[in-house]
Enzyme design. Structure first.
Site, short mmCIF file in Angstrom:
data_model
loop_
_atom_site.label_atom_id
_atom_site.label_comp_id
_atom_site.label_asym_id
_atom_site.label_seq_id
_atom_site.Cartn_x
_atom_site.Cartn_y
_atom_site.Cartn_z
CG HIS A 1 -1.76 -0.63 1.01
ND1 HIS A 1 -3.22 -1.05 1.73
CD2 HIS A 1 -2.27 -1.70 0.40
CE1 HIS A 1 -3.99 -1.51 1.48
NE2 HIS A 1 -3.36 -2.71 1.02
CE1 TYR B 1 -6.15 2.81 11.16
CE2 TYR B 1 -5.41 3.20 9.29
CZ TYR B 1 -5.44 3.01 10.03
OH TYR B 1 -4.37 1.81 10.47
N PRO C 1 -3.99 -0.46 18.74
CG PRO C 1 -5.68 -1.84 18.25
CD PRO C 1 -5.03 -1.22 19.64
CE LYS D 1 3.51 2.86 12.85
NZ LYS D 1 3.77 2.59 12.20
CE1 TYR E 1 -1.63 3.38 9.54
CE2 TYR E 1 -0.71 2.76 6.69
CZ TYR E 1 -1.75 2.76 8.31
OH TYR E 1 -2.20 1.50 8.34
C1 LIG Z 1 -6.88 -6.58 17.28
C2 LIG Z 1 -5.26 -6.80 16.99
C3 LIG Z 1 -4.85 -6.21 15.77
C4 LIG Z 1 -3.48 -5.88 16.01
N1 LIG Z 1 -3.00 -5.07 14.68
C5 LIG Z 1 -1.73 -4.95 14.39
C6 LIG Z 1 -1.13 -4.33 13.54
O1 LIG Z 1 -2.15 -4.03 11.92
N2 LIG Z 1 0.16 -4.51 13.42
C7 LIG Z 1 1.15 -4.29 13.82
O2 LIG Z 1 2.12 -4.29 14.14
N3 LIG Z 1 0.50 -4.90 15.35
C8 LIG Z 1 -0.70 -5.34 15.44
N4 LIG Z 1 -1.19 -6.04 16.79
C9 LIG Z 1 0.21 -6.30 17.67
C10 LIG Z 1 0.46 -7.44 17.41
O3 LIG Z 1 -0.12 -8.86 17.31
C11 LIG Z 1 1.51 -7.82 18.62
O4 LIG Z 1 1.75 -6.37 19.21
C12 LIG Z 1 2.80 -8.69 18.47
O5 LIG Z 1 2.11 -10.14 18.45
C13 LIG Z 1 3.61 -8.79 19.26
O6 LIG Z 1 4.59 -10.13 19.63
P1 LIG Z 1 4.91 -10.62 20.42
O7 LIG Z 1 6.00 -11.95 19.99
O8 LIG Z 1 5.54 -9.45 21.02
O9 LIG Z 1 4.12 -10.75 21.73
P2 LIG Z 1 3.05 -12.25 20.99
O10 LIG Z 1 2.82 -12.07 19.63
O11 LIG Z 1 1.88 -12.01 22.56
O12 LIG Z 1 3.64 -13.26 21.07
C14 LIG Z 1 4.05 -14.23 22.80
C15 LIG Z 1 4.06 -15.63 22.79
O13 LIG Z 1 4.77 -15.73 24.58
C16 LIG Z 1 3.65 -17.43 24.70
N5 LIG Z 1 3.49 -17.11 25.71
C17 LIG Z 1 3.23 -16.03 26.81
N6 LIG Z 1 3.53 -16.72 28.29
C18 LIG Z 1 4.17 -17.09 28.04
C19 LIG Z 1 5.80 -18.50 29.64
N7 LIG Z 1 4.93 -18.30 30.09
N8 LIG Z 1 6.60 -18.88 28.85
C20 LIG Z 1 6.19 -19.63 27.45
N9 LIG Z 1 6.18 -19.36 26.46
C21 LIG Z 1 4.52 -17.91 26.68
C22 LIG Z 1 2.85 -16.96 24.19
O14 LIG Z 1 2.06 -18.18 23.87
C23 LIG Z 1 2.74 -16.56 23.00
O15 LIG Z 1 3.19 -17.12 21.34
C24 LIG Z 1 -1.99 -6.38 16.91
C25 LIG Z 1 -3.34 -6.76 18.13
C26 LIG Z 1 -4.17 -6.91 18.58
C27 LIG Z 1 -4.94 -7.54 19.39
#
Ligand SMILES: Cc1cc2nc3c(=O)[nH]c(=O)nc-3n(C[C@H](O)[C@H](O)[C@H](O)COP(=O)(O)OP(=O)(O)OC[C@H]3O[C@@H](n4cnc5c(N)ncnc54)[C@H](O)[C@@H]3O)c2cc1C
Length: 391
Positions: free
Chosen positions: A72, A201, A293, A297, A385
């Site tokens: 995009h 948006y 969200p 980011k 963005y």
């Molecule tokens: C509705 C929604 C829309 C979103 N849209 C966007 C978007 O358009 N663009 C964007 O950049 N971000 C977006 N996000 C945010 C994005 O999904 C998260 O920021 C991203 O998943 C973060 O990644 P992470 O690996 O830090 O954490 P997570 O994805 O939360 O991964 C953490 C992992 O750790 C594991 N875990 C947890 N506790 C333990 C434990 N005690 N022991 C072992 N493993 C554990 C979990 O099972 C999981 O697999 C959105 C989020 C939501 C909810």
């Protein structure tokens, strides 16, 4: 068992870091409390910054992204029934965002991890961090009823907002900054073509709406709702009526309705904990910070954290310099706070805040009207963005 780096969590932060370290010749073991299908199945992010797609290319996990990702160059804002377009590529010297679901990113990262022999232990229960202030930290966990111990040089907490790693830092050494928003997002997925080839948006008197997508045949829509709303109160027809109203006649005239196959309510929160390192523990991604969200980011910030951390570990193991590790928290936080500011600002101008005065709505409309006509204002939105550089 022994490894150089123990990573807790196989979400985007944990897996990108696993690949970066593996590429740098550093030994890594990832402990994940769920199974692959669960992690891969979570419907979350969908908009990837330029830096995230660049990293996927650099790691050689972009074959499907190149074919299926929707690039995009622009995005659209709607208010009071009007829509205007912000040409991000033109305003930022060619940067774009790519629509490619988090589920697809995870699938590509898991497939490549299996091929490359990156060690992931799924269904690791009761993960507990030990002696993070010493130079011999370790992690214990349960696997198939037996107690296991993983010794390592460093631990990286990539276990999201509800993980255990953050809690291992003593409260006296940690400061949390938080804002909880008085609303949530009700989101649906439906196998219907998107209403527009780019995101819209919308700020409407009833609240925010977002028309997004996952592919040319799969749409993602969100509307702002109250935090105590029940999904059962939102049958598809009511959702479609509301999203059309909020997008306005111009924004919704091509909208195709269809049955939703996913419907969830997510709360909105801004959160940062400082520092992102304590002793031999580093935090990255949602374990360290959360953004609402609106600015898309969250996943992208997880990627910039682990890019910085991956470089720092490579410098340490391959060049013998601890400088990158020592500076990790400060360097990562610089970018985190800028993304927090953008996500907070974009949330603030696009949502209806309960119990605010008519004056506040006038301020939002004035800001959107300024954005519509000012190249300077549009440039500010565009460069945030598509993603700010790592300093
Ligand atoms: C509705 C929604 C829309 C979103 N849209 C966007 C978007 O358009 N663009 C964007 O950049 N971000 C977006 N996000 C945010 C994005 O999904 C998260 O920021 C991203 O998943 C973060 O990644 P992470 O690996 O830090 O954490 P997570 O994805 O939360 O991964 C953490 C992992 O750790 C594991 N875990 C947890 N506790 C333990 C434990 N005690 N022991 C072992 N493993 C554990 C979990 O099972 C999981 O697999 C959105 C989020 C939501 C909810």
């Amino acid at each position: 068992m022994r490894t150089q780096i123990a990573i807790i969590g196989a979400g985007p932060a944990g897996l990108f870091l696993g690949h970066l370290l593996h590429k740098a010749g550093i030994e890594v073991t990832i402990l994940e409390r769920k199974d692959r299908a669960y992690v891969e199945g979570r419907v979350r992010a969908g908009v990837l910054e330029q830096g995230t797609t660049n990293l996927m290319k650099q790691l050689g996990v972009d074959a499907r992204l190149k074919k299926e990702g929707l690039v995009h160059t622009s995005t659209n804002l709607a208010y009071d029934g009007e829509i205007f377009r912000i040409n991000m590529a033109e305003l930022t010297g060619g940067s774009t965002v790519t629509v490619y679901g988090q589920q697809e990113v995870m699938r590509d990262l898991f497939d490549a991890a299996a091929e490359r022999g990156i060690k992931i232990i799924f269904d690791a229960g009761d993960v507990t961090l030990h002696e993070i202030e010493s130079d011999h930290p370790f992690v214990t966990y349960k696997k198939d009823e037996s107690e296991e111990r993983l010794d390592c040089d460093y631990i990286v907490g990539c276990d999201g907002y509800h993980g255990v790693s953050r809690g291992a830092i003593p409260a006296s050494a940690y400061t949390a900054f938080e804002r909880v928003y008085p609303f949530g997002w009700l989101g649906i997925l439906a196998d219907v073509p998107p209403v527009n080839h780019e995101l819209i948006y919308a700020n409407h008197a009833n609240g925010f709406a977002l028309a997004s997508m996952r592919s040319p045949t799969r749409s993602r829509y969100y509307i702002q709702c109250s935090v105590d709303e029940k999904i059962e109160d939102w049958p598809d027809e009511r959702f479609w009526d509301e999203v059309c109203l909020r997008l306005g006649p111009e924004g919704s005239h091509n909208l195709v309705r269809g049955p939703s196959f996913e419907k969830t309510i997510a709360p909105l929160r801004s959160f940062v904990g400082e520092p992102m390192r304590f002793g031999r523990l580093f935090l990255a991604g949602d374990a360290a910070h959360i953004v609402p969200p609106t600015g898309a980011k969250g996943l992208n910030l997880a990627v910039s954290d682990v890019t910085i951390l991956g470089e720092a570990f490579a410098e340490f193991y391959n060049l013998g310099s601890p400088k990158g590790l020592e500076g990790y928290s400060a360097r990562a936080l610089k970018r985190v706070w800028k993304a927090e500011r953008f996500s907070w600002w974009f949330t603030s101008i696009m949502h209806r805040f309960p119990n605010t005065e008519a004056f506040d709505r006038k301020m939002q409309i004035a800001e959107l009207s300024y954005l519509k006509t000012s190249r300077a204002a549009q440039t500010t939105l565009a460069e945030n963005y598509v993603g700010l550089p790592i300093e």
